[in-house]
Design a protein around this motif. Structure first.
Motif, PDB file in Angstrom:
ATOM      1  N   GLN A 163      20.470 -71.140  31.019  1.00 22.99           N
ATOM      2  CA  GLN A 163      19.904 -71.421  29.554  1.00 22.99           C
ATOM      3  C   GLN A 163      20.989 -72.454  29.199  1.00 22.99           C
ATOM      4  OE1 GLN A 163      20.596 -68.020  26.980  1.00 22.99           O
ATOM      5  NE2 GLN A 163      19.557 -68.943  25.162  1.00 22.99           N
ATOM      6  N   LYS A 164      22.253 -72.345  29.522  1.00 25.32           N
ATOM      7  CA  LYS A 164      23.079 -73.242  29.176  1.00 25.32           C
ATOM      8  C   LYS A 164      22.807 -74.567  29.682  1.00 25.32           C
ATOM      9  CE  LYS A 164      27.063 -70.215  28.381  1.00 25.32           C
ATOM     10  NZ  LYS A 164      28.394 -69.718  28.996  1.00 25.32           N
ATOM     11  N   THR A 210      21.931 -61.586  35.043  1.00 26.21           N
ATOM     12  CA  THR A 210      22.125 -61.742  33.558  1.00 26.21           C
ATOM     13  C   THR A 210      22.984 -62.908  33.479  1.00 26.21           C
ATOM     14  OG1 THR A 210      21.905 -59.555  33.264  1.00 26.21           O
ATOM     15  CG2 THR A 210      23.043 -60.744  31.625  1.00 26.21           C
ATOM     16  N   ASP A 211      23.959 -62.967  34.440  1.00 19.65           N
ATOM     17  CA  ASP A 211      24.935 -64.153  34.386  1.00 19.65           C
ATOM     18  C   ASP A 211      24.296 -65.483  34.821  1.00 19.65           C
ATOM     19  OD1 ASP A 211      27.105 -62.634  33.707  1.00 19.65           O
ATOM     20  OD2 ASP A 211      27.925 -62.291  35.685  1.00 19.65           O
ATOM     21  N   GLN A 212      23.183 -65.255  35.830  1.00 24.79           N
ATOM     22  CA  GLN A 212      22.628 -66.306  36.234  1.00 24.79           C
ATOM     23  C   GLN A 212      21.652 -66.812  35.146  1.00 24.79           C
ATOM     24  OE1 GLN A 212      20.622 -64.810  39.740  1.00 24.79           O
ATOM     25  NE2 GLN A 212      22.470 -65.476  41.133  1.00 24.79           N
ATOM     26  N   ALA A 213      21.057 -66.065  34.450  1.00 22.05           N
ATOM     27  CA  ALA A 213      20.190 -66.413  33.264  1.00 22.05           C
ATOM     28  C   ALA A 213      20.851 -67.254  32.159  1.00 22.05           C
ATOM     29  CB  ALA A 213      19.339 -65.211  32.649  1.00 22.05           C
ATOM     30  N   LYS A 214      22.030 -66.666  31.836  1.00 22.44           N
ATOM     31  CA  LYS A 214      23.050 -67.414  30.958  1.00 22.44           C
ATOM     32  C   LYS A 214      23.309 -68.813  31.228  1.00 22.44           C
ATOM     33  CE  LYS A 214      24.945 -63.215  29.101  1.00 22.44           C
ATOM     34  NZ  LYS A 214      26.267 -62.335  28.613  1.00 22.44           N
ATOM     35  N   ASP A 215      23.829 -68.934  32.452  1.00 22.66           N
ATOM     36  CA  ASP A 215      24.286 -70.251  33.152  1.00 22.66           C
ATOM     37  C   ASP A 215      22.904 -71.264  32.918  1.00 22.66           C
ATOM     38  OD1 ASP A 215      26.541 -69.273  33.667  1.00 22.66           O
ATOM     39  OD2 ASP A 215      26.300 -69.069  35.586  1.00 22.66           O
ATOM     40  N   GLU A 272      23.643 -57.359  36.811  1.00 18.18           N
ATOM     41  CA  GLU A 272      24.968 -58.356  36.175  1.00 18.18           C
ATOM     42  C   GLU A 272      24.582 -59.743  36.616  1.00 18.18           C
ATOM     43  OE1 GLU A 272      28.425 -56.330  37.470  1.00 18.18           O
ATOM     44  OE2 GLU A 272      28.143 -54.604  35.890  1.00 18.18           O
TER      45      GLU A 272
END
Length: 155
Positions: A130-131, A123-128, A120
């Motif tokens: 990417q943004k 995944t959150d780090q990857a989303k951050d 989890e």
């Protein structure tokens, strides 16, 4: 006189230089030449001014782009370091917890919870990331895009 008739009938004959010069006033020629030279200088100065302005705009856009690249690089580096720090802290906390386990089933339960939490978090780090990467890319191309739009409007 016979010479003039031959010249008039012969399309390849050279005109009489004295006759050509008789209709031209040297004072008018130098004034015309001066006016042409002055107009040429004015046009050159205007062209130089436009070229200098365009070069200045391009330089500003490049400097702004490089500054945005630098700032974006710092932001991405900080975000990556924060992610690694969080992952390391979580791993050490997990190891501390594992040392206090009383049974093998408790170890399996802790390990399962740790892996789930780790997935989890990653995944959150990857989303951050990417943004942030998209934001940095937009900031990076903005000065060039703005300069291009400005140049397109003035053309």
């Amino acid at each position: 006189m016979a010479d003039q008739k031959n010249t008039a009938n012969d399309p390849f004959a050279m005109p009489n230089p004295q006759a050509m010069m008789a209709g031209m006033d040297p004072a008018q020629m130098s004034e015309t030449f001066r006016a042409m030279t002055q107009k040429s200088m004015e046009q050159s100065k205007e062209a130089y001014g436009r070229m200098k302005a365009a070069a200045d705009e391009a330089t500003k856009a490049l400097e702004s782009t490089m500054e945005n690249v630098h700032q974006g690089s710092l932001q991405l580096s900080k975000k990556a370091i924060d992610a690694m720090r969080s992952n390391a802290e979580m791993g050490f906390q997990h190891l501390d917890k594992m040392m206090s386990a009383k049974s093998f089933s408790e170890i399996i339960e802790m390990q399962t919870a740790y892996v789930r939490k780790q997935v989890e978090m990653v995944t959150d780090q990857a989303k951050d990331m990417q943004k942030l990467t998209q934001s940095v890319a937009q900031d990076m191309i903005k000065p060039g895009r703005d300069a291009f739009q400005k140049a397109s409007k003035t053309s």
